[in-house]
Design a protein around this motif. Structure first.
Motif, PDB file in Angstrom:
ATOM      1  N   ARG A  82       0.829  -1.207   0.000  1.00  0.00           N
ATOM      2  CA  ARG A  82       0.000   0.000   0.000  1.00  0.00           C
ATOM      3  C   ARG A  82       0.865   1.259   0.000  1.00  0.00           C
ATOM      4  N   ALA A  83       1.923   1.252   0.790  1.00  0.00           N
ATOM      5  CA  ALA A  83       2.791   2.437   0.883  1.00  0.00           C
ATOM      6  C   ALA A  83       3.454   2.731  -0.452  1.00  0.00           C
ATOM      7  N   VAL A  84       3.901   1.691  -1.145  1.00  0.00           N
ATOM      8  CA  VAL A  84       4.527   1.882  -2.459  1.00  0.00           C
ATOM      9  C   VAL A  84       3.512   2.438  -3.453  1.00  0.00           C
ATOM     10  N   ALA A  85       2.298   1.893  -3.424  1.00  0.00           N
ATOM     11  CA  ALA A  85       1.255   2.377  -4.329  1.00  0.00           C
ATOM     12  C   ALA A  85       0.905   3.834  -4.044  1.00  0.00           C
ATOM     13  N   GLU A  86       0.752   4.165  -2.766  1.00  0.00           N
ATOM     14  CA  GLU A  86       0.392   5.529  -2.385  1.00  0.00           C
ATOM     15  C   GLU A  86       1.485   6.527  -2.725  1.00  0.00           C
ATOM     16  N   ALA A  87       2.739   6.051  -2.763  1.00  0.00           N
ATOM     17  CA  ALA A  87       3.859   6.928  -3.100  1.00  0.00           C
ATOM     18  C   ALA A  87       3.964   7.184  -4.604  1.00  0.00           C
ATOM     19  N   GLY A  88       3.160   6.486  -5.379  1.00  0.00           N
ATOM     20  CA  GLY A  88       3.163   6.691  -6.819  1.00  0.00           C
ATOM     21  C   GLY A  88       4.310   6.035  -7.550  1.00  0.00           C
ATOM     22  N   LEU A  89       4.920   5.035  -6.935  1.00  0.00           N
ATOM     23  CA  LEU A  89       6.023   4.325  -7.580  1.00  0.00           C
ATOM     24  C   LEU A  89       5.487   3.379  -8.647  1.00  0.00           C
ATOM     25  N   ALA A  90       6.360   2.996  -9.574  1.00  0.00           N
ATOM     26  CA  ALA A  90       5.919   2.228 -10.738  1.00  0.00           C
ATOM     27  C   ALA A  90       5.623   0.768 -10.433  1.00  0.00           C
ATOM     28  N   GLY A  91       6.249   0.237  -9.382  1.00  0.00           N
ATOM     29  CA  GLY A  91       6.042  -1.171  -9.072  1.00  0.00           C
ATOM     30  C   GLY A  91       6.754  -1.573  -7.797  1.00  0.00           C
ATOM     31  N   VAL A  92       6.524  -2.803  -7.386  1.00  0.00           N
ATOM     32  CA  VAL A  92       7.187  -3.345  -6.205  1.00  0.00           C
ATOM     33  C   VAL A  92       7.446  -4.830  -6.431  1.00  0.00           C
ATOM     34  N   ILE A  93       8.634  -5.257  -6.026  1.00  0.00           N
ATOM     35  CA  ILE A  93       9.003  -6.664  -6.134  1.00  0.00           C
ATOM     36  C   ILE A  93       8.862  -7.310  -4.765  1.00  0.00           C
ATOM     37  N   VAL A  94       8.210  -8.463  -4.738  1.00  0.00           N
ATOM     38  CA  VAL A  94       7.949  -9.152  -3.472  1.00  0.00           C
ATOM     39  C   VAL A  94       8.442 -10.583  -3.581  1.00  0.00           C
ATOM     40  N   GLY A  95       9.220 -10.999  -2.599  1.00  0.00           N
ATOM     41  CA  GLY A  95       9.748 -12.352  -2.621  1.00  0.00           C
ATOM     42  C   GLY A  95       9.366 -13.158  -1.401  1.00  0.00           C
ATOM     43  N   ARG A  96      10.204 -13.116  -0.388  1.00  0.00           N
ATOM     44  CA  ARG A  96      10.033 -13.970   0.791  1.00  0.00           C
ATOM     45  C   ARG A  96       8.657 -13.814   1.433  1.00  0.00           C
ATOM     46  N   ALA A  97       8.122 -12.612   1.470  1.00  0.00           N
ATOM     47  CA  ALA A  97       6.832 -12.402   2.135  1.00  0.00           C
ATOM     48  C   ALA A  97       5.711 -13.178   1.460  1.00  0.00           C
ATOM     49  N   ILE A  98       5.798 -13.369   0.146  1.00  0.00           N
ATOM     50  CA  ILE A  98       4.797 -14.185  -0.547  1.00  0.00           C
ATOM     51  C   ILE A  98       5.051 -15.655  -0.287  1.00  0.00           C
TER      52      ILE A  98
END
Length: 238
Positions: free
Chosen positions: A206-222
């Motif tokens: 949510r924080a990355v989306a709200e900051a207007g960034l282009a994307g986020v990579i998620v690994g271990r948490a998934i």
């Protein structure tokens, strides 16, 4: 915002490293294609794939595993790790990779990035990997005296698709995304920025989306079930 589930490859296995250290790998499976298929079935439209062995060796070491991912995943695959020549770039793009990520070569061979970006508009990503605010190269093993923003600015007019910013000190540790540093980089350049390293829960997405960034990579948490794919994908949708 694009959510990129990550598939990191080491000796043909799906792994996650802690702080980029090869001797601190957790194995999550030995069938990368099957993992890619599961992500696709869960609704993912993009994947971020890294040939870890290739990042250290400087050339592809998990080509068969990447091929199996490309054959199994119906969406877009972004690939990094050991891609340091024009031949490497062209070969992977011709093989069906959506975007290639260039890290070490971006610092050592900036003209390679420029010519590749001109030849392949929208398909070249520059990895800006940082330890303590300074650029790390060669599988994050070497820390340079080049500041993150300084490297990024070199490609301001190169036509690259995005910058991929990773805080190496958080990668694989579930400490949370270094949002301040990522946003600072995004403000320093006009190139879209993708956040990577440390995502621990849906609040990071949510924080990355709200900051207007282009994307986020998620690994271990998934992989560890800390982030629900459906919920995370919903955050990224406009």
């Amino acid at each position: 915002m694009i959510l990129f589930p990550a598939i990191d490859l080491k000796a043909g296995q799906v792994v996650r490293l802690a702080e980029g250290e090869m001797n601190r790998a957790t194995v999550y499976g030995d069938d990368p294609g099957a993992r890619a298929r599961l992500f696709g079935e869960a609704g993912a439209t993009h994947l971020h794939v890294v040939d870890l062995d290739g990042a250290f060796a400087g050339t592809a070491r998990n080509a068969d595993a990447v091929a199996s991912i490309l054959a199994s995943f119906p969406g877009h695959v972004q690939l990094g790790g050991g891609i340091r020549t024009r031949a490497d770039i062209d070969r992977w793009l011709d093989a069906g990779v959506w975007r290639v990520v260039i890290g070490t070569a971006a610092l050592e061979q900036p003209d390679l990035v420029r010519t590749a970006a001109a030849a392949h508009p929208g398909r070249i990503v520059v990895a800006v990997d940082a330890r303590g605010g300074m650029v790390a190269t060669r599988g994050w093993a070497n820390v340079t005296d080049v500041a993150v923003a300084d490297l990024a600015r070199r490609f301001e007019d190169a036509g690259v698709a995005a910058l991929l910013f990773t805080d190496v000190g958080r990668d694989g540790l579930l400490k949370g995304v270094n949002l301040d540093a990522t946003v600072a980089l995004a403000k320093a350049v006009s190139i879209p920025v993708i956040a990577s390293g440390g995502a621990a829960g849906i609040e990071d997405i949510r924080a990355v989306a709200e900051a207007g960034l282009a994307g986020v990579i998620v690994g271990r948490a998934i992989y560890d079930g800390r982030i629900d794919m459906a919920e995370a994908l919903a955050v990224g949708r406009p």
